[in-house]
Design an enzyme around this catalytic site. Structure first.
Site, mmCIF file in Angstrom:
data_model
loop_
_atom_site.group_PDB
_atom_site.id
_atom_site.type_symbol
_atom_site.label_atom_id
_atom_site.label_comp_id
_atom_site.label_asym_id
_atom_site.label_seq_id
_atom_site.Cartn_x
_atom_site.Cartn_y
_atom_site.Cartn_z
ATOM 1 N N LYS A 294 16.143 -80.080 49.800
ATOM 2 C CA LYS A 294 16.893 -79.505 48.674
ATOM 3 C C LYS A 294 15.943 -78.864 47.673
ATOM 4 O O LYS A 294 16.137 -77.732 47.243
ATOM 5 C CB LYS A 294 17.680 -80.634 48.004
ATOM 6 C CG LYS A 294 18.544 -80.196 46.847
ATOM 7 C CD LYS A 294 19.183 -81.391 46.134
ATOM 8 C CE LYS A 294 19.883 -82.322 47.084
ATOM 9 N NZ LYS A 294 20.756 -83.274 46.375
ATOM 10 N N LYS B 252 13.116 -90.261 45.526
ATOM 11 C CA LYS B 252 14.385 -90.851 45.085
ATOM 12 C C LYS B 252 14.114 -92.302 44.734
ATOM 13 O O LYS B 252 13.132 -92.885 45.223
ATOM 14 C CB LYS B 252 15.414 -90.771 46.219
ATOM 15 C CG LYS B 252 16.854 -90.865 45.768
ATOM 16 C CD LYS B 252 17.400 -89.560 45.243
ATOM 17 C CE LYS B 252 18.715 -89.769 44.520
ATOM 18 N NZ LYS B 252 19.365 -88.491 44.165
ATOM 19 N N ASP C 71 21.332 -90.046 38.747
ATOM 20 C CA ASP C 71 22.165 -89.973 39.952
ATOM 21 C C ASP C 71 23.336 -90.915 39.659
ATOM 22 O O ASP C 71 23.612 -91.202 38.486
ATOM 23 C CB ASP C 71 21.355 -90.404 41.196
ATOM 24 C CG ASP C 71 22.076 -90.112 42.517
ATOM 25 O OD1 ASP C 71 22.107 -88.955 42.935
ATOM 26 O OD2 ASP C 71 22.644 -91.042 43.125
ATOM 27 N N THR D 228 24.921 -79.576 38.133
ATOM 28 C CA THR D 228 25.252 -79.815 39.547
ATOM 29 C C THR D 228 26.662 -79.301 39.855
ATOM 30 O O THR D 228 26.880 -78.606 40.858
ATOM 31 C CB THR D 228 25.106 -81.306 39.897
ATOM 32 O OG1 THR D 228 23.825 -81.754 39.445
ATOM 33 C CG2 THR D 228 25.208 -81.522 41.395
ATOM 34 N N SER E 46 16.793 -79.357 36.525
ATOM 35 C CA SER E 46 15.736 -80.308 36.160
ATOM 36 C C SER E 46 14.378 -79.614 36.235
ATOM 37 O O SER E 46 13.503 -79.835 35.390
ATOM 38 C CB SER E 46 15.738 -81.508 37.114
ATOM 39 O OG SER E 46 16.704 -82.442 36.719
HETATM 40 P P1 NDP Z 1 28.380 -90.649 38.647
HETATM 41 O O1 NDP Z 1 27.920 -92.051 38.572
HETATM 42 O O2 NDP Z 1 28.488 -89.855 37.398
HETATM 43 O O3 NDP Z 1 29.807 -90.582 39.363
HETATM 44 C C1 NDP Z 1 29.999 -91.079 40.650
HETATM 45 C C2 NDP Z 1 31.478 -90.954 40.987
HETATM 46 O O4 NDP Z 1 31.664 -91.295 42.354
HETATM 47 C C3 NDP Z 1 32.342 -91.901 40.178
HETATM 48 O O5 NDP Z 1 33.605 -91.338 40.038
HETATM 49 C C4 NDP Z 1 32.384 -93.122 41.085
HETATM 50 O O6 NDP Z 1 33.497 -93.954 40.861
HETATM 51 C C5 NDP Z 1 32.461 -92.488 42.438
HETATM 52 N N1 NDP Z 1 31.868 -93.392 43.448
HETATM 53 C C6 NDP Z 1 30.621 -93.897 43.446
HETATM 54 N N2 NDP Z 1 30.443 -94.713 44.505
HETATM 55 C C7 NDP Z 1 31.611 -94.711 45.151
HETATM 56 C C8 NDP Z 1 32.058 -95.340 46.319
HETATM 57 N N3 NDP Z 1 31.264 -96.167 47.025
HETATM 58 N N4 NDP Z 1 33.326 -95.089 46.737
HETATM 59 C C9 NDP Z 1 34.126 -94.239 46.020
HETATM 60 N N5 NDP Z 1 33.752 -93.626 44.897
HETATM 61 C C10 NDP Z 1 32.511 -93.845 44.467
HETATM 62 O O7 NDP Z 1 27.423 -89.936 39.701
HETATM 63 P P2 NDP Z 1 27.176 -88.377 39.923
HETATM 64 O O8 NDP Z 1 28.400 -87.618 39.626
HETATM 65 O O9 NDP Z 1 25.906 -88.044 39.268
HETATM 66 O O10 NDP Z 1 26.878 -88.356 41.509
HETATM 67 C C11 NDP Z 1 27.910 -88.126 42.476
HETATM 68 C C12 NDP Z 1 27.285 -87.645 43.767
HETATM 69 O O11 NDP Z 1 26.573 -86.425 43.527
HETATM 70 C C13 NDP Z 1 26.259 -88.585 44.413
HETATM 71 O O12 NDP Z 1 26.329 -88.445 45.814
HETATM 72 C C14 NDP Z 1 24.932 -88.029 43.918
HETATM 73 O O13 NDP Z 1 23.862 -88.382 44.770
HETATM 74 C C15 NDP Z 1 25.228 -86.544 43.980
HETATM 75 N N6 NDP Z 1 24.373 -85.681 43.166
HETATM 76 C C16 NDP Z 1 24.252 -85.861 41.819
HETATM 77 C C17 NDP Z 1 23.477 -85.015 41.074
HETATM 78 C C18 NDP Z 1 23.407 -85.101 39.593
HETATM 79 O O14 NDP Z 1 22.815 -84.195 38.987
HETATM 80 N N7 NDP Z 1 23.991 -86.087 38.953
HETATM 81 C C19 NDP Z 1 22.678 -83.955 41.706
HETATM 82 C C20 NDP Z 1 22.945 -83.779 43.122
HETATM 83 C C21 NDP Z 1 23.732 -84.652 43.812
HETATM 84 P P3 NDP Z 1 33.325 -95.330 40.037
HETATM 85 O O15 NDP Z 1 33.198 -94.916 38.607
HETATM 86 O O16 NDP Z 1 34.560 -96.092 40.329
HETATM 87 O O17 NDP Z 1 32.079 -95.984 40.566
#
Ligand code: NDP
Length: 453
Positions: free
Chosen positions: A117, A129, A169, A212, A384
């Protein structure tokens, strides 16, 4: 598993032997290695110099104890990690995840993806990571602070602005980054850009919070334009997740003229046929840190469904575009079939590896635009990288400057993946192969040039 090249097959088989039970890591490695067969056939030096064996093995994996005091003065112990995967093209860079599911397998899959990436962004960043099995849910603000300080008290000796620059993350947002930054500064007695995703008053970049999600939509818009002569305008969209990535993907998709009808958290999902109210979503998730049931309670048009195993959840609705933005392996083959049956034209990933491998192949085989996370969600780490530039120059750019650089980077990533797919003779919607090869090529060249390490 269908490896055709004997060298690639042997690298994968060796990996399976050495990493028994590491399901997510082996899944990511298999997906990447399958794509790299084409370049291995073209470039014999990859096998001769054992590049793949070195590429799949992290340079360093640090595991440490994190002991902290909860609000009742009881000692709690978690496990912390940093995987420093590959530094061939720049300092290690990649987020920290705080979630009870965190283990070596998950962090190694995320680290390996991050290497490709970061290369795709064209910025000089290696891949890494990290994180912990700490669960921020249900913890008080002070407990989160004490955990972050304890975590950084060990991590600080392994990172630095020119060595390794972590970010957020799942479970790590602005609050956690700020606590960790404060602790790093105290321990080192220096103010540097050692973490990204910082607050605006201490070196953070405008547009990093949105990056993102917005970047995902810029990538998807460019793919729709190039491959289908189409756009977000007038489209119905399903989004999963309700965190940082999901919220800003919903906001941008709606500003580009789409209607987003779903979002979800780990307990259930929302179906809102009038379109998700982003201001309300932010109030519930960002301000109150509450559950989606509160969103449903406050909005007449929204229905809330409790998650049960085996259900399609947000993927059951008739939508044109699907943007999985929650977590790994949240869209399986059955979900993919359902989406295709309902006429989806694009599935682009905001999360990392949300689509299972056979589901991704099914989408590509059916002519759907499939945006793999390592390409379509690279906007976060790209911004970033822009935050690192601003920190080094002791400058801050306007929101518009950062956002326009982000848009240009995301368009470029799409074209790089697309052109590479065309160059290597796979389907032009096979952005998975295109992104894997394009990201790998630069890392491979740097590794070859730097000698054996
Ligand atoms: P957040 O913690 O802000 O949000 C995560 C979301 O996903 C929440 O709604 C959470 O629900 C849900 N979630 C997490 N684990 C599970 C699970 N096991 N089953 C169902 N729902 C789940 O994280 P981000 O938005 O930052 O990250 C989301 C994804 O994006 C990840 O895969 C991350 O690696 C990827 N990502 C993030 C980046 C960033 O800049 N933040 C950059 C690139 C990729 P709940 O609140 O109930 O846990």
């Amino acid at each position: 598993m269908a490896f055709k090249n004997a060298y690639v097959k042997s690298v994968y088989e060796d990996l399976v032997k050495k990493n028994e039970g590491q399901k997510e890591f082996l899944q990511a490695a298999q997906e990447i290695l399958e794509s790299l067969e084409l370049i291995v056939e073209k470039r014999p030096e990859i096998e001769r110099e054992h590049i793949l064996e070195r590429f799949v093995e992290p340079e360093r994996l640090i595991q440490f104890r994190v002991a902290w005091l909860d609000d009742n003065n009881v000692v709690r112990v978690n496990r912390g990690y940093r995987v420093q995967y590959n530094s061939a093209i720049g300092p290690y860079k990649g987020g920290l995840r705080f979630h009870p599911s965190v283990n070596q397998s998950i962090l190694k899959f995320l680290g390996l993806e991050q290497v490709l990436k970061n290369s795709l962004t064209t910025l000089p960043m290696g891949g890494g990571k990290g994180g912990s099995d700490f669960d921020p849910k249900g913890k008080s603000d002070k407990e989160v602070m004490r955990f972050c300080q304890a975590f950084m008290t060990e991590l600080y000796r392994h990172i630095g602005a020119d060595t390794d620059v972590p970010a957020g993350d799942i479970g790590v947002g602005g609050r956690e980054v700020a606590y960790m930054f404060g602790q790093y500064k105290r321990l080192r007695n220096e103010f540097t850009g050692v973490l990204t995703g910082k607050g605006l008053s201490f070196g953070g970049s405008l547009a990093r919070t949105q990056a993102t999600g917005y970047g995902l939509c810029y990538f998807t818009q460019e793919a729709l334009k190039t491959l289908k002569n189409d756009s977000f305008k007038g489209k119905t969209v399903a989004v999963s997740g309700a965190g940082n990535v999901a919220t800003y993907a919903i906001e941008k998709a709606q500003s580009l003229g789409a209607k987003v009808v779903t979002c979800s958290d780990s307990n259930g999902w929302i179906y809102d046929p009038e379109g998700i109210d982003v201001a309300l979503l932010k109030e519930v998730k960002e301000v109150k840190r509450a559950r989606l049931t509160e969103y449903a309670a406050a909005r007449k048009s929204a229905q809330y469904f409790e998650k049960k195993n085996g259900e399609h959840g947000v993927w059951q609705y008739k939508v044109d575009i699907a943007l999985p933005c929650a977590t790994q392996n949240e869209l399986n083959l059955e979900d993919a079939k359902m989406l295709v049956k309902n006429g989806v034209i694009a599935v682009c990933e905001g999360a990392n590896m949300p689509t299972e491998l056979e589901a991704a192949h099914y989408l590509i085989d059916n002519g759907i635009i499939y945006g793999p996370g390592k390409a379509s969600n690279a906007g976060g780490v790209a911004t970033s990288g822009l935050e690192m530039c601003q920190n080094s120059a002791r400058l801050s750019w306007t929101f518009e400057e950062v956002d326009s650089k982000l848009e240009a980077i995301m368009k470029n990533i799409f074209h790089n993946a697309h052109n590479t797919a065309v160059k290597y003779g796979v389907r032009e919607n096979d952005l998975l192969t295109g992104a894997n090869i394009a990201g790998f090529e630069k890392v491979c060249d740097a590794m070859l040039a730097q000698g054996v390490f």
